[in-house]
Design a protein around this motif. Structure first.
Motif, PDB file in Angstrom:
ATOM      1  N   GLU A   1       0.823  -1.201   0.000  1.00  0.00           N
ATOM      2  CA  GLU A   1       0.000   0.000   0.000  1.00  0.00           C
ATOM      3  C   GLU A   1       0.863   1.259   0.000  1.00  0.00           C
ATOM      4  O   GLU A   1       2.001   1.258   0.466  1.00  0.00           O
ATOM      5  CB  GLU A   1      -0.909   0.021   1.238  1.00  0.00           C
ATOM      6  N   ILE A   2       0.298   2.325  -0.535  1.00  0.00           N
ATOM      7  CA  ILE A   2       0.866   3.666  -0.388  1.00  0.00           C
ATOM      8  C   ILE A   2      -0.154   4.507   0.365  1.00  0.00           C
ATOM      9  O   ILE A   2      -1.347   4.170   0.407  1.00  0.00           O
ATOM     10  CB  ILE A   2       1.194   4.314  -1.749  1.00  0.00           C
ATOM     11  N   GLU A   3       0.313   5.574   0.954  1.00  0.00           N
ATOM     12  CA  GLU A   3      -0.601   6.433   1.709  1.00  0.00           C
ATOM     13  C   GLU A   3      -0.555   7.843   1.139  1.00  0.00           C
ATOM     14  O   GLU A   3       0.491   8.498   1.143  1.00  0.00           O
ATOM     15  CB  GLU A   3      -0.228   6.445   3.192  1.00  0.00           C
ATOM     16  N   LEU A   4      -1.707   8.290   0.652  1.00  0.00           N
ATOM     17  CA  LEU A   4      -1.843   9.621   0.068  1.00  0.00           C
ATOM     18  C   LEU A   4      -2.621  10.523   1.012  1.00  0.00           C
ATOM     19  O   LEU A   4      -3.583  10.085   1.670  1.00  0.00           O
ATOM     20  CB  LEU A   4      -2.570   9.548  -1.276  1.00  0.00           C
ATOM     21  N   SER A   5      -2.208  11.768   1.077  1.00  0.00           N
ATOM     22  CA  SER A   5      -2.948  12.741   1.880  1.00  0.00           C
ATOM     23  C   SER A   5      -4.377  12.857   1.348  1.00  0.00           C
ATOM     24  O   SER A   5      -4.624  12.779   0.138  1.00  0.00           O
ATOM     25  CB  SER A   5      -2.259  14.105   1.822  1.00  0.00           C
ATOM     26  N   LEU A   6      -5.319  12.994   2.252  1.00  0.00           N
ATOM     27  CA  LEU A   6      -6.748  13.080   1.962  1.00  0.00           C
ATOM     28  C   LEU A   6      -7.325  11.730   1.559  1.00  0.00           C
ATOM     29  O   LEU A   6      -8.358  11.299   2.052  1.00  0.00           O
ATOM     30  CB  LEU A   6      -7.046  14.109   0.862  1.00  0.00           C
ATOM     31  N   VAL A   7      -6.662  11.038   0.659  1.00  0.00           N
ATOM     32  CA  VAL A   7      -7.189   9.770   0.138  1.00  0.00           C
ATOM     33  C   VAL A   7      -6.995   8.640   1.129  1.00  0.00           C
ATOM     34  O   VAL A   7      -7.847   7.771   1.300  1.00  0.00           O
ATOM     35  CB  VAL A   7      -6.512   9.436  -1.207  1.00  0.00           C
ATOM     36  N   GLY A   8      -5.830   8.603   1.800  1.00  0.00           N
ATOM     37  CA  GLY A   8      -5.521   7.514   2.708  1.00  0.00           C
ATOM     38  C   GLY A   8      -4.734   6.406   2.014  1.00  0.00           C
ATOM     39  O   GLY A   8      -4.056   6.636   1.006  1.00  0.00           O
ATOM     40  N   LYS A   9      -4.828   5.184   2.531  1.00  0.00           N
ATOM     41  CA  LYS A   9      -4.061   4.065   2.002  1.00  0.00           C
ATOM     42  C   LYS A   9      -4.704   3.506   0.736  1.00  0.00           C
ATOM     43  O   LYS A   9      -5.923   3.344   0.660  1.00  0.00           O
ATOM     44  CB  LYS A   9      -3.932   2.966   3.049  1.00  0.00           C
ATOM     45  N   VAL A  10      -3.838   3.207  -0.237  1.00  0.00           N
ATOM     46  CA  VAL A  10      -4.296   2.655  -1.510  1.00  0.00           C
ATOM     47  C   VAL A  10      -3.463   1.420  -1.820  1.00  0.00           C
ATOM     48  O   VAL A  10      -2.226   1.471  -1.823  1.00  0.00           O
ATOM     49  CB  VAL A  10      -4.149   3.684  -2.659  1.00  0.00           C
ATOM     50  N   LYS A  11      -4.111   0.304  -2.081  1.00  0.00           N
ATOM     51  CA  LYS A  11      -3.430  -0.954  -2.411  1.00  0.00           C
ATOM     52  C   LYS A  11      -3.018  -0.938  -3.878  1.00  0.00           C
ATOM     53  O   LYS A  11      -3.859  -0.902  -4.780  1.00  0.00           O
ATOM     54  CB  LYS A  11      -4.367  -2.135  -2.155  1.00  0.00           C
ATOM     55  N   VAL A  12      -1.699  -0.934  -4.143  1.00  0.00           N
ATOM     56  CA  VAL A  12      -1.210  -0.851  -5.521  1.00  0.00           C
ATOM     57  C   VAL A  12      -0.337  -2.039  -5.909  1.00  0.00           C
ATOM     58  O   VAL A  12      -0.047  -2.227  -7.095  1.00  0.00           O
ATOM     59  CB  VAL A  12      -0.422   0.458  -5.746  1.00  0.00           C
ATOM     60  N   ALA A  13       0.110  -2.832  -4.948  1.00  0.00           N
ATOM     61  CA  ALA A  13       0.963  -3.978  -5.279  1.00  0.00           C
ATOM     62  C   ALA A  13       0.209  -4.957  -6.173  1.00  0.00           C
ATOM     63  O   ALA A  13      -0.981  -5.224  -5.977  1.00  0.00           O
ATOM     64  CB  ALA A  13       1.422  -4.679  -4.004  1.00  0.00           C
ATOM     65  N   GLY A  14       0.908  -5.469  -7.189  1.00  0.00           N
ATOM     66  CA  GLY A  14       0.292  -6.394  -8.133  1.00  0.00           C
ATOM     67  C   GLY A  14      -0.359  -5.709  -9.318  1.00  0.00           C
ATOM     68  O   GLY A  14      -0.855  -6.379 -10.234  1.00  0.00           O
ATOM     69  N   LEU A  15      -0.365  -4.368  -9.321  1.00  0.00           N
ATOM     70  CA  LEU A  15      -0.943  -3.610 -10.424  1.00  0.00           C
ATOM     71  C   LEU A  15       0.155  -3.078 -11.335  1.00  0.00           C
ATOM     72  O   LEU A  15       1.293  -2.894 -10.918  1.00  0.00           O
ATOM     73  CB  LEU A  15      -1.764  -2.431  -9.892  1.00  0.00           C
ATOM     74  N   THR A  16      -0.189  -2.821 -12.569  1.00  0.00           N
ATOM     75  CA  THR A  16       0.710  -2.082 -13.448  1.00  0.00           C
ATOM     76  C   THR A  16       0.594  -0.600 -13.102  1.00  0.00           C
ATOM     77  O   THR A  16      -0.325  -0.190 -12.380  1.00  0.00           O
ATOM     78  CB  THR A  16       0.348  -2.302 -14.924  1.00  0.00           C
ATOM     79  N   THR A  17       1.505   0.191 -13.617  1.00  0.00           N
ATOM     80  CA  THR A  17       1.425   1.627 -13.347  1.00  0.00           C
ATOM     81  C   THR A  17       0.143   2.220 -13.941  1.00  0.00           C
ATOM     82  O   THR A  17      -0.439   3.149 -13.374  1.00  0.00           O
ATOM     83  CB  THR A  17       2.657   2.356 -13.905  1.00  0.00           C
ATOM     84  N   TYR A  18      -0.302   1.683 -15.068  1.00  0.00           N
ATOM     85  CA  TYR A  18      -1.556   2.172 -15.667  1.00  0.00           C
ATOM     86  C   TYR A  18      -2.736   1.862 -14.755  1.00  0.00           C
ATOM     87  O   TYR A  18      -3.593   2.721 -14.500  1.00  0.00           O
ATOM     88  CB  TYR A  18      -1.769   1.532 -17.039  1.00  0.00           C
ATOM     89  N   GLN A  19      -2.802   0.628 -14.245  1.00  0.00           N
ATOM     90  CA  GLN A  19      -3.900   0.241 -13.364  1.00  0.00           C
ATOM     91  C   GLN A  19      -3.886   1.045 -12.067  1.00  0.00           C
ATOM     92  O   GLN A  19      -4.940   1.463 -11.575  1.00  0.00           O
ATOM     93  CB  GLN A  19      -3.814  -1.257 -13.068  1.00  0.00           C
ATOM     94  N   ALA A  20      -2.688   1.266 -11.522  1.00  0.00           N
ATOM     95  CA  ALA A  20      -2.568   2.052 -10.291  1.00  0.00           C
ATOM     96  C   ALA A  20      -2.995   3.500 -10.537  1.00  0.00           C
ATOM     97  O   ALA A  20      -3.641   4.130  -9.686  1.00  0.00           O
ATOM     98  CB  ALA A  20      -1.134   1.997  -9.774  1.00  0.00           C
ATOM     99  N   ARG A  21      -2.650   4.028 -11.710  1.00  0.00           N
ATOM    100  CA  ARG A  21      -3.021   5.397 -12.048  1.00  0.00           C
ATOM    101  C   ARG A  21      -4.550   5.545 -12.112  1.00  0.00           C
ATOM    102  O   ARG A  21      -5.114   6.520 -11.593  1.00  0.00           O
ATOM    103  CB  ARG A  21      -2.383   5.794 -13.376  1.00  0.00           C
ATOM    104  N   GLU A  22      -5.226   4.579 -12.729  1.00  0.00           N
ATOM    105  CA  GLU A  22      -6.679   4.646 -12.839  1.00  0.00           C
ATOM    106  C   GLU A  22      -7.344   4.467 -11.478  1.00  0.00           C
ATOM    107  O   GLU A  22      -8.382   5.099 -11.191  1.00  0.00           O
ATOM    108  CB  GLU A  22      -7.174   3.578 -13.817  1.00  0.00           C
ATOM    109  N   LEU A  23      -6.768   3.627 -10.619  1.00  0.00           N
ATOM    110  CA  LEU A  23      -7.318   3.433  -9.283  1.00  0.00           C
ATOM    111  C   LEU A  23      -7.212   4.718  -8.459  1.00  0.00           C
ATOM    112  O   LEU A  23      -8.168   5.128  -7.776  1.00  0.00           O
ATOM    113  CB  LEU A  23      -6.588   2.296  -8.571  1.00  0.00           C
ATOM    114  N   ILE A  24      -6.053   5.372  -8.526  1.00  0.00           N
ATOM    115  CA  ILE A  24      -5.864   6.621  -7.789  1.00  0.00           C
ATOM    116  C   ILE A  24      -6.761   7.718  -8.361  1.00  0.00           C
ATOM    117  O   ILE A  24      -7.320   8.544  -7.622  1.00  0.00           O
ATOM    118  CB  ILE A  24      -4.383   7.035  -7.822  1.00  0.00           C
ATOM    119  N   ARG A  25      -6.927   7.729  -9.674  1.00  0.00           N
ATOM    120  CA  ARG A  25      -7.822   8.721 -10.294  1.00  0.00           C
ATOM    121  C   ARG A  25      -9.248   8.572  -9.740  1.00  0.00           C
ATOM    122  O   ARG A  25      -9.933   9.556  -9.437  1.00  0.00           O
ATOM    123  CB  ARG A  25      -7.829   8.548 -11.809  1.00  0.00           C
ATOM    124  N   GLU A  26      -9.679   7.319  -9.607  1.00  0.00           N
ATOM    125  CA  GLU A  26     -11.028   7.061  -9.089  1.00  0.00           C
ATOM    126  C   GLU A  26     -11.188   7.569  -7.651  1.00  0.00           C
ATOM    127  O   GLU A  26     -12.195   8.182  -7.306  1.00  0.00           O
ATOM    128  CB  GLU A  26     -11.312   5.563  -9.155  1.00  0.00           C
TER     129      GLU A  26
END
Length: 268
Positions: free
Chosen positions: A109-134
């Motif tokens: 996981e990574i932790e973003l301000s306001l958003v909180g923790k986001v699970k990104v392991a196992g994703l491509t950078t494109y998939q992680a980008r779309e998840l964070i966008r959401e």
């Protein structure tokens, strides 16, 4: 020329040839050129064999994430991240550059301000980008997300001109790209037995690549992944040159052969 002189000259010739071979280890240079069979390869088959698979985010990766909104100042809070040292591509293998990014923790996981923790392991950078966008869209209207590896690093060791760890700006990197960054193989490097060491979810994978063969283009290790290690093994000539005991033996044998040659040449 009589038979005796002919035989004597042959003895001298072969003795000098043996001395030369011992001193140079009789190493053939026929395996220096890359892709020697490339002209016999069907181009269509070769193009179909080369496939790039996007690397997946793993724990301990560092991600560079930038969020842009209609109000540039509104994204600064989310974009804040600790400055993390990464290995630079230099011959001293030192921690030379500072890379700002978000560290993927042991839970993936990574932790973003306001958003909180986001699970990104196992994703491509494109998939992680779309998840964070959401997730960011909850706070910002139509955010623009830029995400890339900040520590996409490969290490090149052994018989290359500049062995080091190299941090690369993009994900699509081949073994040829990495060897080029390292200044190519030295004359002492084995081109037919390049070792790749890969960490795949905590397990080590090993592969041997032959730069003399076009089969390298169809190898799943042709394109590198983050933290891959490339080791170029020294050839027999380098090993022989590094072995002082063998060098001493060669010197003694060469001296004995020289004495024999002189004795034969002066014999009447």
């Amino acid at each position: 020329m009589n038979t005796y002189k002919l035989n004597r000259n042959k003895c001298i010739y072969y003795a000098l040839l043996i001395t030369f071979c011992l001193s140079t280890s009789c190493v053939s240079n026929k395996k220096i050129a890359y892709f020697q069979d490339i002209q016999t390869v069907n181009q269509a088959q070769l193009e179909n064999a080369i496939k790039f698979t996007e690397p997946l985010i793993q724990s301990d990766d560092i991600l560079s994430i930038n969020i842009f909104t209609l109000n540039p100042q509104s994204g600064t809070v989310v974009n804040q991240a600790a400055s993390t040292p990464t290995l630079g591509g230099n011959t001293n293998n030192s921690l030379s550059t500072q890379s700002t990014g978000f560290l993927v923790d042991k839970n993936g996981e990574i932790e973003l301000s306001l958003v909180g923790k986001v699970k990104v392991a196992g994703l491509t950078t494109y998939q992680a980008r779309e998840l964070i966008r959401e997730k960011v869209s909850t706070f910002y209207k139509e955010p623009n997300i830029q995400l890339r590896f900040a520590n996409f690093k490969v290490s090149v060791l052994g018989e290359v001109s500049s062995p080091s760890a190299y941090t690369l700006p993009n994900e699509k990197v081949s073994i040829l790209d990495a060897l080029s960054l390292a200044g190519d193989l030295t004359i002492y490097g084995r081109r037919d037995n390049i070792l790749i060491v890969r960490d795949n979810n905590g397990k080590k994978e090993f592969a041997r690549l032959d730069l003399n063969s076009s089969n390298i283009f169809s190898s799943p290790f042709y394109y590198l992944k983050q933290n891959d290690v490339i080791y170029v093994e020294p050839n027999k000539r380098k090993v022989s040159a590094s072995n002082s005991a063998q060098i001493q033996t060669i010197s003694v044998v060469a001296s004995v052969i020289s004495v024999i040659v002189l004795a034969i040449a002066n014999f009447k």
